[in-house]
Design an enzyme around this catalytic site. Structure first.
Site, PDB file in Angstrom:
ATOM      1  N   TYR A 123      -4.813   8.669  -6.098  1.00 54.81           N
ATOM      2  CA  TYR A 123      -3.858   7.649  -5.653  1.00 54.81           C
ATOM      3  C   TYR A 123      -4.272   7.120  -4.283  1.00 54.81           C
ATOM      4  O   TYR A 123      -4.322   5.909  -4.058  1.00 54.81           O
ATOM      5  CB  TYR A 123      -2.461   8.266  -5.590  1.00 54.81           C
ATOM      6  CG  TYR A 123      -1.384   7.327  -5.095  1.00 54.81           C
ATOM      7  CD1 TYR A 123      -0.886   6.318  -5.906  1.00 54.81           C
ATOM      8  CD2 TYR A 123      -0.853   7.464  -3.812  1.00 54.81           C
ATOM      9  CE1 TYR A 123       0.112   5.466  -5.463  1.00 54.81           C
ATOM     10  CE2 TYR A 123       0.140   6.620  -3.356  1.00 54.81           C
ATOM     11  CZ  TYR A 123       0.623   5.614  -4.180  1.00 54.81           C
ATOM     12  OH  TYR A 123       1.609   4.777  -3.719  1.00 54.81           O
ATOM     13  N   SER A 131       0.842  -1.181   0.000  1.00 60.23           N
ATOM     14  CA  SER A 131       0.000   0.000   0.000  1.00 60.23           C
ATOM     15  C   SER A 131       0.889   1.246   0.000  1.00 60.23           C
ATOM     16  O   SER A 131       1.888   1.284  -0.724  1.00 60.23           O
ATOM     17  CB  SER A 131      -0.935  -0.035   1.208  1.00 60.23           C
ATOM     18  OG  SER A 131      -1.831   1.049   1.172  1.00 60.23           O
ATOM     19  N   LYS A 154      -5.516   3.280  -3.018  1.00 61.99           N
ATOM     20  CA  LYS A 154      -4.878   2.552  -1.926  1.00 61.99           C
ATOM     21  C   LYS A 154      -5.847   2.317  -0.764  1.00 61.99           C
ATOM     22  O   LYS A 154      -5.770   1.291  -0.082  1.00 61.99           O
ATOM     23  CB  LYS A 154      -3.630   3.303  -1.455  1.00 61.99           C
ATOM     24  CG  LYS A 154      -2.510   3.352  -2.485  1.00 61.99           C
ATOM     25  CD  LYS A 154      -1.985   1.960  -2.831  1.00 61.99           C
ATOM     26  CE  LYS A 154      -0.746   2.019  -3.728  1.00 61.99           C
ATOM     27  NZ  LYS A 154      -0.229   0.663  -4.034  1.00 61.99           N
TER      28      LYS A 154
END
Length: 282
Positions: free
Chosen positions: A151, A137, A155
């Site tokens: 982004y 991650s 994650k």
């Protein structure tokens, strides 16, 4: 190769952290299936470890291809012991600036790519009596930060899926760990894509660039690989592992601020719930 050596399956193995994980596993005498779109950066490792490294080309966003490559890996080495879901990329830009294609591309790679790999390898790990699944991650999953919102979203999704998966597959001896790295000297930043800037965010961008120039301290990927080797060697691996002092401090700071906010609004939160009998159909 030792009979006790592990078989690794590493996505994004040709560069950055994936390359470091691959090197560390091979140096330990383990065997590695190195998966990447471009395999040429692994030429030197293949020369040094002709029996230990199997290179397989793969775009992890192609679900059918992912399942095929996982099967080929098992056919070659006989099993899988450690899977490292590392492939990913960084798309930067303010949330308002993302077009549909850009937003989908970020989530397709960082979330769906990891999902397809997870689905493909779990049956093989289960057939072998268990194993490790490491979901790489990011500090970006600790919170949303300006210019990395999509982004972070990808994650966050990865971590939510991985927590559920960990509870589902524990019965088969499969142990899932979400690895949250801080900054490392990889090409994550230099290979990142950026949106078309909206001038209304010009001042914020300038402030962010100043912060990054003054406060960015990254580490050698080798250190992350050493931590991962310790993680894999542990009989009781954690569900989450922070990598780096900076990300460690950020995680605690964010957690404390969230707890303070929840506490400040406790009365409102509790007042929003009162058990009542199920409503009757009219």
């Amino acid at each position: 190769m030792s009979a006790s050596s592990k078989v690794w399956f590493v996505t994004g193995a040709s560069r950055g952290l994936g390359r470091a994980f691959t090197e560390a596993a091979l140096a330990a005498g383990d065997r590695v299936v190195g998966v990447a779109r471009d395999l040429s950066p692994l030429d030197d490792l293949a020369e040094r470890h002709p029996e230990g490294l199997l290179r397989l080309g793969l775009d992890v966003t192609d679900r059918e291809a992912v399942f095929d490559v996982a099967s080929r890996a098992v056919e070659h080495f006989g099993r899988l012991d450690v899977v490292v879901n590392n492939a990913g990329a960084l798309f930067t830009g303010m949330v308002e600036e993302f077009g549909e294609a850009e937003a989908r591309a970020q989530v397709e790679l960082n979330f769906f790519g990891a999902l397809w790999v997870s689905q493909a390898v779990v049956p093989h790990l289960r057939a072998g009596g268990g194993g490790r699944l490491l979901q790489i991650s990011s500090i970006g999953a600790l919170g949303g930060f300006p210019s990395t919102g999509l982004y972070s979203a990808s994650k966050f999704a990865l971590e939510g899926m991985s927590e559920a998966l960990a509870a589902e597959v524990a019965q088969f001896g499969i142990k899932v760990t979400i690895v949250q790295p801080g900054g490392y000297w990889t090409d994550l930043y230099t290979s990142s894509r950026a949106t078309e800037p909206n001038p209304v965010y010009g001042d914020l961008r300038a402030e962010l660039e100043k912060q990054w120039a003054e406060g960015s301290v990254d580490s050698e990927p080798r250190l992350a690989a050493e931590a991962v080797m310790k993680l894999v060697a542990s009989d009781e691996p954690p569900l989450r592992l922070l990598l780096g002092s900076m990300v460690y401090d950020v995680a605690f700071d964010i957690s404390r601020r969230r707890m303070d906010t929840w506490a400040a609004w406790e009365e409102t939160s509790r007042a929003a719930e009162k058990a009542v009998p199920a409503p009757t159909a009219s």
